[in-house]
Design a protein around this motif. Structure first.
Motif: not given
Length: 196
Positions: A87-107
């Motif tokens: 992906v082309d990340i926009k300027d100013g991005v400093t952090h990420i969130k890594v998501y995963g399944y939790y009780n049936g919710d993919p995020f």
């Protein structure tokens, strides 16, 4: 930092299983991994897409906030930097969130991390592992199959999202699942950053 025991930790040869919520049951037909947030165009990958990315094999020490540490585990997976190349990340991005399944919710689960420390061989989305007692094997569902993020040893292991489903790119830090419940935003085991 390899094989260095952080304060308040004890060494184990086992890989203990700890998780919140139900164990995800993998369905390759519906499984997707999403790259979104502050990017020019988001990307969605199938499991086959993920397995076609370049792989990395690396030994990564694990430090759990519950006080165990495990050395000498070798993982195979996709380095974080390989996903950032999609992906082309926009300027100013400093952090990420890594998501995963939790009780049936993919995020339903997420862990926040700064991007800069994640560009090496020790930030992997893993699917196989081995150690001195075990030959190569797939990670089990309870360990996060089909894909689990393992962070560098400079973070407690709750930053290692099980059943990973995506990355959101952020211009500022934002609490994830455990951080919202009072855990440290930065989670450095060598500074004992367990709680806020």
């Amino acid at each position: 930092m390899e094989n260095q025991l952080p304060p308040g930790q004890f060494e184990t040869e086992n890989w203990p299983i700890l998780h919140q919520g139900d164990v995800y049951e993998f369905n390759e037909d519906t499984w997707r991994f999403r790259l979104f947030g502050n990017v020019d165009k988001e990307a969605v990958l199938t499991y086959a897409d993920m397995l076609n990315l370049p792989t990395t094999i690396s030994a990564i020490d694990m430090h759990c906030v519950t006080t165990w540490s495990k050395f000498g585990t070798v993982f195979e997976g996709i380095a974080m930097r390989e996903l950032l190349n999609l992906v082309d990340i926009k300027d100013g991005v400093t952090h990420i969130k890594v998501y995963g399944y939790y009780n049936g919710d993919p995020f339903g689960y997420s862990a926040n991390l700064p991007i800069e420390p994640l560009m090496g061989d020790d930030a992997l989305f893993i699917y196989r592992w081995k150690d001195e007692k075990h030959d190569w094997q797939d990670i089990t569902p309870k360990h996060g199959y089909p894909l689990r993020f393992i962070p560098p040893a400079s973070f407690y292991l709750w930053k290692g999202t099980k059943w990973a489903t995506g990355l959101r790119f952020m211009k500022q830090d934002e609490a994830g699942f455990w951080e919202e419940l009072g855990y440290s935003m930065t989670a450095n085991p060598f500074k004992e950053e367990r709680y806020r």
